[in-house]
Design a protein around this motif. Structure first.
Motif, PDB file in Angstrom:
ATOM      1  N   GLU A  22       0.976  -1.396   0.627  1.00  0.00           N
ATOM      2  CA  GLU A  22      -0.052  -0.408  -0.048  1.00  0.00           C
ATOM      3  C   GLU A  22       0.926   1.437  -0.123  1.00  0.00           C
ATOM      4  O   GLU A  22       0.485   1.988  -0.687  1.00  0.00           O
ATOM      5  N   PRO A  23       2.080   1.367   0.717  1.00  0.00           N
ATOM      6  CA  PRO A  23       2.662   2.163   1.444  1.00  0.00           C
ATOM      7  C   PRO A  23       3.397   2.608  -0.351  1.00  0.00           C
ATOM      8  O   PRO A  23       3.220   3.960  -1.464  1.00  0.00           O
ATOM      9  N   ALA A  24       3.848   1.575  -1.160  1.00  0.00           N
ATOM     10  CA  ALA A  24       3.922   1.949  -3.048  1.00  0.00           C
ATOM     11  C   ALA A  24       3.009   2.321  -3.647  1.00  0.00           C
ATOM     12  O   ALA A  24       3.619   3.216  -4.607  1.00  0.00           O
ATOM     13  N   ASN A  25       2.101   2.112  -3.821  1.00  0.00           N
ATOM     14  CA  ASN A  25       1.005   1.826  -4.201  1.00  0.00           C
ATOM     15  C   ASN A  25       0.389   3.442  -3.991  1.00  0.00           C
ATOM     16  O   ASN A  25      -0.126   4.354  -5.109  1.00  0.00           O
ATOM     17  N   ALA A  26       0.715   4.135  -2.716  1.00  0.00           N
ATOM     18  CA  ALA A  26       0.119   5.497  -2.311  1.00  0.00           C
ATOM     19  C   ALA A  26       1.395   6.241  -2.610  1.00  0.00           C
ATOM     20  O   ALA A  26       1.124   7.307  -3.528  1.00  0.00           O
ATOM     21  N   GLU A  27       2.510   5.816  -3.064  1.00  0.00           N
ATOM     22  CA  GLU A  27       3.916   6.850  -3.669  1.00  0.00           C
ATOM     23  C   GLU A  27       3.513   6.387  -5.199  1.00  0.00           C
ATOM     24  O   GLU A  27       3.896   7.795  -5.582  1.00  0.00           O
ATOM     25  N   LEU A  28       3.290   5.510  -5.890  1.00  0.00           N
ATOM     26  CA  LEU A  28       2.339   5.753  -7.153  1.00  0.00           C
ATOM     27  C   LEU A  28       1.713   7.217  -7.421  1.00  0.00           C
ATOM     28  O   LEU A  28       1.738   7.336  -8.469  1.00  0.00           O
ATOM     29  N   ARG A  33       0.073   9.073 -11.336  1.00  0.00           N
ATOM     30  CA  ARG A  33       0.279   8.027 -11.905  1.00  0.00           C
ATOM     31  C   ARG A  33      -0.517   6.162 -11.517  1.00  0.00           C
ATOM     32  O   ARG A  33      -0.628   6.295 -10.292  1.00  0.00           O
ATOM     33  N   SER A  34      -1.114   6.030 -12.528  1.00  0.00           N
ATOM     34  CA  SER A  34      -1.801   4.898 -11.894  1.00  0.00           C
ATOM     35  C   SER A  34      -1.340   3.506 -12.776  1.00  0.00           C
ATOM     36  O   SER A  34      -1.464   2.471 -13.011  1.00  0.00           O
ATOM     37  N   THR A  35      -0.376   3.973 -13.922  1.00  0.00           N
ATOM     38  CA  THR A  35       0.039   1.963 -14.668  1.00  0.00           C
ATOM     39  C   THR A  35       1.605   2.442 -13.944  1.00  0.00           C
ATOM     40  O   THR A  35       2.127   3.014 -13.831  1.00  0.00           O
ATOM     41  N   THR A  36       2.033   0.829 -14.008  1.00  0.00           N
ATOM     42  CA  THR A  36       3.220   0.914 -14.039  1.00  0.00           C
ATOM     43  C   THR A  36       3.817  -0.057 -15.861  1.00  0.00           C
ATOM     44  O   THR A  36       3.395  -0.521 -16.558  1.00  0.00           O
ATOM     45  N   ILE A  41      14.942   8.038 -12.275  1.00  0.00           N
ATOM     46  CA  ILE A  41      15.949   8.145 -11.883  1.00  0.00           C
ATOM     47  C   ILE A  41      16.314   9.156 -11.763  1.00  0.00           C
ATOM     48  O   ILE A  41      16.454   9.813 -13.216  1.00  0.00           O
ATOM     49  N   GLY A  42      17.060   9.765 -10.665  1.00  0.00           N
ATOM     50  CA  GLY A  42      17.900  11.464 -10.429  1.00  0.00           C
ATOM     51  C   GLY A  42      16.004  12.203 -10.311  1.00  0.00           C
ATOM     52  O   GLY A  42      15.379  11.856 -10.258  1.00  0.00           O
ATOM     53  N   ASP A  43      16.153  13.212 -11.308  1.00  0.00           N
ATOM     54  CA  ASP A  43      15.123  13.684 -11.390  1.00  0.00           C
ATOM     55  C   ASP A  43      13.529  13.204 -12.242  1.00  0.00           C
ATOM     56  O   ASP A  43      13.485  13.817 -12.747  1.00  0.00           O
ATOM     57  N   ARG A  44      14.307  12.961 -13.534  1.00  0.00           N
ATOM     58  CA  ARG A  44      13.430  11.280 -14.235  1.00  0.00           C
ATOM     59  C   ARG A  44      12.301  10.516 -13.841  1.00  0.00           C
ATOM     60  O   ARG A  44      13.478   9.979 -13.400  1.00  0.00           O
ATOM     61  N   VAL A  45      11.258  10.893 -14.326  1.00  0.00           N
ATOM     62  CA  VAL A  45      10.428   9.592 -14.534  1.00  0.00           C
ATOM     63  C   VAL A  45      10.119   9.212 -15.819  1.00  0.00           C
ATOM     64  O   VAL A  45       9.430  10.362 -16.575  1.00  0.00           O
ATOM     65  N   ALA A  52      15.420   3.957 -25.064  1.00  0.00           N
ATOM     66  CA  ALA A  52      15.599   5.149 -25.115  1.00  0.00           C
ATOM     67  C   ALA A  52      16.278   6.349 -23.751  1.00  0.00           C
ATOM     68  O   ALA A  52      16.644   7.333 -23.363  1.00  0.00           O
ATOM     69  N   GLY A  53      14.604   6.610 -23.080  1.00  0.00           N
ATOM     70  CA  GLY A  53      14.497   7.258 -22.065  1.00  0.00           C
ATOM     71  C   GLY A  53      15.317   7.026 -21.233  1.00  0.00           C
ATOM     72  O   GLY A  53      16.033   7.644 -19.961  1.00  0.00           O
ATOM     73  N   LEU A  54      15.317   5.556 -20.350  1.00  0.00           N
ATOM     74  CA  LEU A  54      16.456   4.732 -19.326  1.00  0.00           C
ATOM     75  C   LEU A  54      17.490   5.194 -19.925  1.00  0.00           C
ATOM     76  O   LEU A  54      18.162   5.100 -18.880  1.00  0.00           O
ATOM     77  N   ALA A  55      17.658   4.981 -21.273  1.00  0.00           N
ATOM     78  CA  ALA A  55      19.471   5.300 -21.456  1.00  0.00           C
ATOM     79  C   ALA A  55      20.069   6.474 -21.211  1.00  0.00           C
ATOM     80  O   ALA A  55      20.798   6.924 -20.861  1.00  0.00           O
ATOM     81  N   ALA A  56      19.301   7.578 -21.905  1.00  0.00           N
ATOM     82  CA  ALA A  56      19.471   9.095 -21.147  1.00  0.00           C
ATOM     83  C   ALA A  56      19.674   9.237 -19.834  1.00  0.00           C
ATOM     84  O   ALA A  56      20.590   9.902 -19.070  1.00  0.00           O
ATOM     85  N   ALA A  57      18.864   9.005 -19.208  1.00  0.00           N
ATOM     86  CA  ALA A  57      18.687   8.518 -17.594  1.00  0.00           C
ATOM     87  C   ALA A  57      19.849   7.844 -16.974  1.00  0.00           C
ATOM     88  O   ALA A  57      20.601   8.915 -15.704  1.00  0.00           O
ATOM     89  N   VAL A  58      20.051   6.658 -17.382  1.00  0.00           N
ATOM     90  CA  VAL A  58      21.549   6.177 -16.968  1.00  0.00           C
ATOM     91  C   VAL A  58      22.359   7.057 -17.261  1.00  0.00           C
ATOM     92  O   VAL A  58      23.658   7.585 -16.216  1.00  0.00           O
ATOM     93  N   THR A  59      22.451   7.197 -18.346  1.00  0.00           N
ATOM     94  CA  THR A  59      23.419   8.191 -18.913  1.00  0.00           C
ATOM     95  C   THR A  59      23.910   9.515 -17.632  1.00  0.00           C
ATOM     96  O   THR A  59      25.372   9.746 -17.786  1.00  0.00           O
ATOM     97  N   ALA A  60      22.780  10.145 -18.149  1.00  0.00           N
ATOM     98  CA  ALA A  60      22.559  11.408 -17.120  1.00  0.00           C
ATOM     99  C   ALA A  60      23.243  11.355 -16.002  1.00  0.00           C
ATOM    100  O   ALA A  60      23.831  12.209 -14.476  1.00  0.00           O
ATOM    101  N   LEU A  61      22.722  10.276 -15.086  1.00  0.00           N
ATOM    102  CA  LEU A  61      23.226   9.908 -13.435  1.00  0.00           C
ATOM    103  C   LEU A  61      24.383   9.420 -13.317  1.00  0.00           C
ATOM    104  O   LEU A  61      25.402   9.567 -13.194  1.00  0.00           O
TER     105      LEU A  61
END
Length: 67
Positions: A22-28, A33-36, A41-45, A52-61
């Protein structure tokens, strides 16, 4: 797929299962958001499996660790 991607990229992560926590669901919901998956990653969601989005976030991190 997101877990596999992050593992292969050498990025540690914490999985939150909104189906059983439930805490994870509340955080979502607090993120508006309602889907998973939702990956933060950092400030990126990234919503869904978007390599491509994951790669950009990982590179920035990796280029700015700790912020």
């Amino acid at each position: 797929m997101v877990k596999v991607y992050l593992s292969r990229a050498g990025v540690p992560f914490v999985e939150l299962n909104v189906s059983v926590s439930e805490p994870a669901n509340a955080e979502l919901k607090a993120m508006g958001r309602s889907t998973t998956p939702v990956t933060v990653i950092g400030d990126r969601v990234i919503v869904g499996y978007k390599p491509a989005g994951l790669a950009a976030a990982v590179t920035a991190l990796k280029s700015h660790p700790g912020g």
